[in-house]
Enzyme design. Sequence first.
Site, PDB file in Angstrom:
ATOM      1  N   ASP A  64       0.854  -1.190   0.000  1.00  0.00           N
ATOM      2  CA  ASP A  64       0.000   0.000   0.000  1.00  0.00           C
ATOM      3  C   ASP A  64       0.888   1.237   0.000  1.00  0.00           C
ATOM      4  O   ASP A  64       1.716   1.422   0.898  1.00  0.00           O
ATOM      5  CB  ASP A  64      -0.902  -0.014   1.236  1.00  0.00           C
ATOM      6  N   THR A  97      -3.330   5.095  -3.832  1.00  0.00           N
ATOM      7  CA  THR A  97      -2.251   5.833  -3.170  1.00  0.00           C
ATOM      8  C   THR A  97      -0.905   5.627  -3.859  1.00  0.00           C
ATOM      9  O   THR A  97      -0.058   6.515  -3.838  1.00  0.00           O
ATOM     10  CB  THR A  97      -2.134   5.407  -1.686  1.00  0.00           C
ATOM     11  N   THR A  98      -0.712   4.450  -4.452  1.00  0.00           N
ATOM     12  CA  THR A  98       0.515   4.213  -5.228  1.00  0.00           C
ATOM     13  C   THR A  98       0.394   4.881  -6.594  1.00  0.00           C
ATOM     14  O   THR A  98       1.339   5.504  -7.081  1.00  0.00           O
ATOM     15  CB  THR A  98       0.757   2.699  -5.403  1.00  0.00           C
ATOM     16  N   ASP A 399      -9.031  -0.022   2.855  1.00  0.00           N
ATOM     17  CA  ASP A 399      -9.026   0.449   1.467  1.00  0.00           C
ATOM     18  C   ASP A 399     -10.326   0.063   0.760  1.00  0.00           C
ATOM     19  O   ASP A 399     -10.886   0.842  -0.013  1.00  0.00           O
ATOM     20  CB  ASP A 399      -7.833  -0.142   0.702  1.00  0.00           C
TER      21      ASP A 399
END
Length: 531
Positions: A64, A97-98, A399
């Site tokens: 993550d 998020t990446t 998530d």
Amino acid sequence: MDAKNNIKNNRESASKDRQKAKDVRLSNISASKAVADAVRTSLGPRGLDKMVQEEAGDVLISNDGATILSKMRVEHPAAKMLVDLSKAQDIEAGDGTTTVVVIAGSLLSACLTLLGKGIHPSLISDAFQYAVEKAEEILDKAAQPVDVNDRTAVIQAAATALSSKVVSQHATLLAPIAVDAVTRIANLEEPDAIDLRNIRVIKKLGGTLDDTELFEGLVLNQHVNKSAGGVTKVAGAKVALIQFCLSAPKTDIENNIIVQDYSAMDRVLREERQYILNLCKKIKNTGCNVLLIQKSILRDATSDLSLHYLAKMKIMVVQDVEREEIEFIAKSLHCVPIAGIDSFVPEKLAKVDLVEEVSVGSEKMVKMSGIQGKHKTVSIIARGSNKLMLDEAERSLHDAFCVVRSLFRRRFLIAGGGAAETEVAVGLNKIAKTLEGAAAFCVRAFADALEVIPYTLAENAGLPSIEIVTELRNRHVQGDKNAGINVKKGNISNMVEENVVMPLLVTVSALRLATECVRMILKIDDIVMTR
């Protein structure tokens, strides 16, 4: 002569300033790209995991982006902006998020090329803002509306978010749990008011992730106090949540009581016994038969004597409820915390069909089922063979909760597998052909930079990236807006048919936040140090 020298000195000074600004931008862009490259290999369902060793010696395994970056020790001020960017995406959408960091790194690489061609940073910044606005329009056209009452469609979006996690093989189990949890606390009329703090994940060692369950009611990590032979199962329970102590009052630290003979000691003990007995009788008279007691710092929350009396009165006692849990428990039980014995009245009790202590692996916990009133909170019992897996399962579930919440807030789905980014890249390249001058260069560079997502997905899956991305671009040029990279089959497929979909809000938020961060870094021409 002096005038010529002044002109020469001014030119040299201006040249030095320009060179300094270039060096600062290069330093900022290089540091930010290094952060983006660090997490790029963890993008997608075939992305690799990172092992993070903390100062205390604890080990964390995750892919993550927000988790990895939050644990990294980043010193450069511009690089810290990318860490904050990942946090912002986590707050806004919960997923991607990446992706947002990888896109920002690619846009910064495009900026270096444009700066090398002599285009002014302000022109690049304005062109990128124009490009991201057009990108949102393209995504809106490519997105498909979804009915949030269609459970299957929402589960597909949650499963796509989980497919890139360490727990991806359990996505078919965890996705429905995440969807059901958010649905139960959601108010369809106020989708922006979904508070994920109303979902509580209880982690218990033992078993496997397949044993993870969504529990209808409240689960407490604490166990029932049985030291005085108390009950462990109560049907038709009336539960009280108290914030005062059931033990004899103590003097202040500065004061002492001096007992000179046995009769005085006996009187003190007798009064203590009577005081505690009166407390227990008042509790019993309200009809309460389950007592949740907040942890106390100043003195013992209970005494052996109070536990003995409560056991005789058949009142179940659960101790050591943390202060942070009080709000969640009160909301779950639809009751009010009781601060003192004087305010202990039947109206403040919660009615529950069954309260019982159960064994989970080698540990015990308390389950409350059949809570009267509308469900405002949800409890999930996560099981796992080790602490690392449990921690990652909790992050992955969070998530998935965020993805479902994003779908409630903006009810559109878009194809995954790099389809959205490629569709935007193809659309922006067409728009760039209608522009003139530096703006055309910049919009085209923005479009090309977005292809880093399909390139990275292909690379991480061990596929020939150039061939895959070329074919993908060709399919989108021909009008197949849902074409994406199928990493399992190693080819280009229709992502909607493969059930690889994600909320529109995630992609739009990633593009908007990445562009905003890049524009900010681009406009910095000096770093001022302060003491």
